[in-house]
Design an enzyme around this catalytic site. Structure first.
Site, PDB file in Angstrom:
ATOM      1  CE  LYS A   1      -4.526   0.791   0.652  1.00 13.67           C
ATOM      2  NZ  LYS A   1      -5.541  -0.205   0.306  1.00 13.67           N
TER       3      LYS A   1
HETATM    4  N1  GLU Z   1      -7.533  -0.305  -2.852  1.00 11.59           N
HETATM    5  C1  GLU Z   1      -8.288  -1.514  -2.924  1.00 11.59           C
HETATM    6  C2  GLU Z   1      -8.219  -2.284  -1.617  1.00 11.59           C
HETATM    7  O1  GLU Z   1      -7.969  -1.729  -0.583  1.00 11.59           O
HETATM    8  C3  GLU Z   1      -7.914  -2.355  -4.129  1.00 11.59           C
HETATM    9  C4  GLU Z   1      -6.497  -2.828  -4.180  1.00 11.59           C
HETATM   10  C5  GLU Z   1      -6.123  -3.493  -5.475  1.00 11.59           C
HETATM   11  O2  GLU Z   1      -6.954  -3.638  -6.334  1.00 11.59           O
HETATM   12  O3  GLU Z   1      -4.948  -3.857  -5.589  1.00 11.59           O
HETATM   13  O4  GLU Z   1      -8.504  -3.443  -1.543  1.00 11.59           O
END
Ligand code: GLU
Length: 418
Positions: free
Chosen positions: A110
């Site tokens: 992240k």
């Molecule tokens: N931001 C989204 C999550 O927290 C999607 C992450 C992604 O698709 O890699 O799951």
């Protein structure tokens, strides 16, 4: 030796799941389980930007690569003033668990930039995104780390990342997911998290014997997750949406909210204030209003030890990541409120990101029926597996999800000899 762990909610849940696993599965070395609580790599960059007025500024950017035992790091990038190392670390940790609980071949990551994109022009946003991509370019890639949209990031931003990365590495659409359809995006990615929340809601209602056509639902947050979840719960499950909100506050109407009108109002004004279809409440009031199902789909920590005592819902489905404080989780469980935790409930987004990545690597694209069908299959089978573990080991869905995920990650680490 392990470094100090900050006891946030995610770490608290991880440690209690580890205790449970140790009680049931003694084949996993406790030190290995503890290693799972830490990130593998944490990157901090200063992202330069020349503002439209000619001034130079820098913004701090982050990418936390939490764990890649089961596949490349995977997870979103958010552009928000609250982004910092601790937040990215917590959310990266959740991504490791999320990809593991739904059993897709990724790890967790992240990141983002501490900025307020509303204060940037389009040109500034594009330049900032491209500069950030260049700073990360040695550390991301279709087989290394695959970012995606999150709070305040969207397909256009993903397109800039894919383009900038591809300038150095050749066309590499698989470096990010959540792209526009015209350049390697997947049909159904826009609705995916909301659709997954809808499936999780349906399964939970079935499990506790709540008839969805009588169910009254409050959704906090009207962004990508909340707005699709609201529409799909109404259209496909027949649930009645009686509360919705944005960061400014929300609307409550026990007879049901006209979602189409609310969406038009939101598209026009960017909030729901002065929307005539219900009573205006603060977010705190909305969370504790009468309903059967509560779906927090805004930012972190909306369910606190203070409001958890007054929540009326029978089911809480966590559309947002890390939305429940650890003390609040205990209160909800003591009050027998059925919680579908974030790593399971909102996994639909990353599941369709996985489909997008598969399509990019194969250069062969799916239709909407295939995307929805596969998403439903993965969500329902993950839900059923977690629910069976919860029953067998006699604990809640959160600890069960964490245990399933941690055991999968630990087994991959052992097999790889990490
Ligand atoms: N931001 C989204 C999550 O927290 C999607 C992450 C992604 O698709 O890699 O799951």
């Amino acid at each position: 030796m392990s470094t100090a762990i900050i006891r946030d909610a995610v770490t608290t849940y991880t440690l209690s799941a580890i205790e449970q696993i140790n009680g049931f599965d003694t084949t996993i070395d406790p030190d290995l389980l503890n290693a799972i609580a830490h990130s593998k790599r944490e990157i901090i960059v200063e992202v330069p930007l020349r503002r439209d007025d000619g001034k130079y500024v820098t913004f701090r950017g982050y990418r936390v690569q939490h764990n890649d035992a089961r596949g490349p790091f995977k997870g979103g990038l958010r552009f928000h003033p609250t982004v910092d190392l601790h937040e990215a670390r917590t959310l990266a940790h959740l991504m490791t668990l999320k990809t593991a609980v739904v059993n897709i071949p990724f790890g967790g990551g992240k990141g983002g930039i501490a900025c307020d994109p509303r204060q940037l022009s389009m040109r500034e946003l594009e330049t900032l995104t491209r500069n950030f991509t260049n700073l990360l370019s040695a550390n991301i890639g279709p087989r290394v780390d695959i970012p995606a949209p999150d709070v305040n990031t969207n397909p256009q931003i993903m397109a800039w990342i894919a383009d900038e990365y591809s300038k150095k590495h050749g066309q590499s659409w698989g470096v990010v997911t959540g792209k526009p359809l015209e350049m390697g995006g997947s049909v159904g990615r826009d609705e995916a998290t909301g659709r997954g929340v809808m499936y999780a809601t349906r399964e939970a209602a079935m499990e506790i014997g709540l008839n969805m056509t009588d169910a009254r639902v409050i959704i906090q947050g009207f962004g990508n997750v909340g707005s699709f979840a609201a529409r799909l719960i109404e259209q496909e499950l027949g649930g009645k949406i009686i509360g919705i909100s944005t960061s400014l506050g929300g609307i409550y109407n026990k007879h049901g909210i006209d979602l189409e009108r609310a969406e038009n109002h939101y598209a026009q004004f960017g909030n729901l204030k002065d929307f005539a279809g219900g009573e205006w409440l603060t977010n705190d009031e909305l969370l504790v209003s009468d309903c059967d199902i509560l779906i927090p789909a805004a930012l972190q920590k909306s369910i606190t030890k203070t409001n958890a005592k007054s929540i009326k819902a029978k089911i809480v489905v966590e559309g947002a990541n890390d939305c429940t404080e650890a003390e609040a989780d205990k209160i909800l469980s003591d009050r027998n409120i059925f919680v579908v935790p974030d790593i399971l409930a909102n996994a639909g987004g990353v599941v369709v990101s996985y489909f997008e990545w598969v399509q990019n690597l194969n250069n062969h694209y799916w239709g909407i029926a295939q995307v929805r069908g596969e998403l439903e299959r993965i969500m329902v089978s993950a839900y059923n597996h977690v629910s069976a573990v919860a029953k067998e080991r006699r604990h809640g869905m959160r600890v069960a999800s964490y245990s399933v995920a941690i055991e999968r990650v630990a087994k991959a680490m052992i097999l790889r000899g990490m």
